[in-house]
Design an enzyme around this catalytic site. Structure first.
Site, PDB file in Angstrom:
ATOM      1  NE  ARG A  65      -2.914   0.496   3.367  1.00 49.09           N
ATOM      2  CZ  ARG A  65      -2.349   0.930   4.510  1.00 49.09           C
ATOM      3  NH1 ARG A  65      -1.787   2.126   4.562  1.00 49.09           N
ATOM      4  NH2 ARG A  65      -2.336   0.176   5.572  1.00 49.09           N
ATOM      5  CE  LYS A  74      -9.672   8.571 -19.117  1.00 47.92           C
ATOM      6  NZ  LYS A  74      -9.878   9.933 -18.625  1.00 47.92           N
ATOM      7  CE1 TYR A 132     -13.043  12.489 -17.185  1.00 48.23           C
ATOM      8  CE2 TYR A 132     -13.003  12.435 -14.787  1.00 48.23           C
ATOM      9  CZ  TYR A 132     -13.254  11.812 -15.995  1.00 48.23           C
ATOM     10  OH  TYR A 132     -13.689  10.519 -16.002  1.00 48.23           O
ATOM     11  CG  ASP A 171      -5.939  16.467 -15.743  1.00 46.39           C
ATOM     12  OD1 ASP A 171      -5.255  15.841 -16.575  1.00 46.39           O
ATOM     13  OD2 ASP A 171      -7.007  16.022 -15.283  1.00 46.39           O
TER      14      ASP A 171
HETATM   15  C1  LIG Z   1     -10.291  10.395 -17.428  1.00 42.80           C
HETATM   16  C2  LIG Z   1      -9.784  11.653 -16.909  1.00 42.80           C
HETATM   17  C3  LIG Z   1      -9.624  11.834 -15.530  1.00 42.80           C
HETATM   18  C4  LIG Z   1     -10.012  10.763 -14.525  1.00 42.80           C
HETATM   19  O1  LIG Z   1      -9.212   9.632 -14.653  1.00 42.80           O
HETATM   20  P1  LIG Z   1      -9.666   8.165 -14.199  1.00 42.80           P
HETATM   21  O2  LIG Z   1      -8.441   7.354 -14.423  1.00 42.80           O
HETATM   22  O3  LIG Z   1     -10.829   7.763 -15.050  1.00 42.80           O
HETATM   23  O4  LIG Z   1     -10.057   8.248 -12.769  1.00 42.80           O
HETATM   24  C5  LIG Z   1      -9.105  13.035 -15.094  1.00 42.80           C
HETATM   25  N1  LIG Z   1      -8.766  14.020 -15.941  1.00 42.80           N
HETATM   26  C6  LIG Z   1      -8.924  13.882 -17.270  1.00 42.80           C
HETATM   27  C7  LIG Z   1      -8.544  15.009 -18.156  1.00 42.80           C
HETATM   28  C8  LIG Z   1      -9.437  12.706 -17.797  1.00 42.80           C
HETATM   29  O5  LIG Z   1      -9.599  12.587 -19.116  1.00 42.80           O
END
Ligand SMILES: *Cc1c(COP(=O)(O)O)cnc(C)c1O
Length: 408
Positions: free
Chosen positions: A64, A214, A117, A189
């Protein structure tokens, strides 16, 4: 948490995507990193164990907190983002929520944009206010009002560029400078751009966040997230995460690491195809509007050119004919999954109502300026010509309807 041990080498991003983080122990001369599925790590004597526990000697105690496969993943992204340290999470949303809850306390103020997001937006409107944290969400493209809100004083400035799903672009260097004038922490982000197309730390960001689910992973088979940047901040975020337990699974870390070795190749192909597709759609009579930062018609094209080395693999477009047109168009695509994901090797398409903004109401989507007839199209690594042909036939409405996902 993984820290920078040596100065970043001058190798290109492609070489670093392949080799960074790969120096860990191997089993019997295996060239590939093992997946350390072990929950705990055993010691022959208590002194050695204590030294590892106190951070005086490298090693792992309990997964963890840290794990060798997870550490390799953290090192690869740390290197690619030229960050001082990185820590990982079970998902992108875990990275975002852990970061915000680490940096903010009751009475603090955070400034962000309306187009983050969908899940991030929920944290801002639903969760942070419950803890007495003041949230200011600004119009994403109105830099003056964002600067004015930052100028009122805040602890954190949280940015995302390009945004989801209308791929708006904010001037990162300008807003990060405004954040730093208030001694606020600037968080970006970077999921949509990836370190191949955009390097927020070189623009001044203190922390960079990814949904590794992604583009980093790229194969839509593992969830994960990361926060990297300033060592003191990452250490605090890591501490919060080791206690709340949103750790990255070693098997997911392995899949993400494997995906990242081809990041530069995938992004190059996706940048190329997305540009051609955006140009094609812009001229098509059934298409109302195309959103892609690489197009001259994009409102922030000049900013995108300044801060990005490629415009990314995601574009969106609205169809003439409203949501009905979307519903008949999407099933005609043969070369796309209709799904709530992006950044994969396969093309993925869907409307915001079922993807990025599934957590929002119709009214919230409208207020965020998201057209109901919008389609988010995440370009895969298929041949560009085939994707163009698929869109052409689907827009003309002549093709047979698909019978399931991936009817190509
Ligand atoms: C998908 C996404 C998230 C969240 O990510 P998860 O892995 O689905 O929790 C955050 N920011 C952006 C820009 C995203 O495309």
């Amino acid at each position: 948490m993984h820290e920078r041990k040596t100065k970043n080498k001058q190798s290109g991003l492609g070489t670093r995507a392949v080799w960074a983080g790969e120096k860990g122990e191997r089993w019997r001369r295996a060239t590939q990193l093992p997946v350390a599925l072990s929950v705990s790590f055993g010691y022959e004597n208590v002194d050695e164990w204590l030294e590892v526990a106190r951070g005086k000697r490298p090693g792992h105690i309990y997964s963890r907190n840290t794990n060798p496969t997870v550490a390799a993943f953290e090192e690869k992204i740390r290197d690619l983002e030229s960050a001082d340290a990185a820590t990982s999470f079970s998902s992108g949303m875990a990275a975002i929520s852990n970061t915000l809850f680490t940096l903010l306390s009751p009475g603090d103020r955070v400034v962000s944009i309306k187009d983050t997001y969908g899940g991030t937006n929920k944290i801002f409107v639903e969760f942070l206010p419950r803890f007495g944290i003041d949230v200011a969400l600004c119009n994403t493209t109105d830099h003056r009002s964002i600067e004015a809100e930052i100028g009122k004083g805040c602890k954190v400035v949280y940015l995302e560029s390009p945004t989801n799903p209308t791929v708006k672009v904010v001037d990162l260097a300008r807003l990060i400078a405004a954040a730093h004038r208030q001694k606020a922490v600037a968080v970006v982000d970077n999921t949509f751009a990836t370190p191949i197309n955009q390097q927020p730390i070189s623009l001044g960001a203190d922390l960079v966040i990814h949904s590794a689910t992604k583009f980093l992973g790229g194969h839509a088979d593992a969830l994960g997230g990361v926060a990297c940047g300033r060592k003191d901040l990452v250490a605090k975020i890591y501490h919060f995460r080791e206690i709340n337990g949103a750790c990255l699974d070693p098997m997911a870390a392995y899949l993400l690491l494997r995906g990242m070795k081809t990041l530069h190749l995938r992004i190059a192909q996706q940048n190329h195809s997305a540009m051609k597709i955006a140009q094609f759609l812009e001229l098509h009579p059934s298409v109302e509007r195309v959103f892609y930062p690489g197009l001259k018609s994009h409102e922030a094209h000049a900013i995108a050119r300044k801060q990005m080395s490629g415009f990314g693999g995601v574009l969106s477009f609205s169809l003439k004919g409203g949501f009905g047109a979307v519903k008949s168009f999407l099933p005609r695509l043969c070369c796309a999954h209709l799904a709530a994901n992006l950044g994969a090797v396969e093309t993925v398409a869907g409307p915001p109502a079922t993807t990025s903004h599934v957590e929002s109401t119709k009214g919230e989507r409208a207020r965020a300026g998201i057209p109901e007839a919008l389609i988010r199209y995440s370009v895969g690594i298929e041949d560009t010509e085939d994707l163009l042909e698929d869109l052409r036939q689907a827009l003309e409405g002549k093709a047979r309807l698909r019978t399931g996902s991936g009817t190509w």
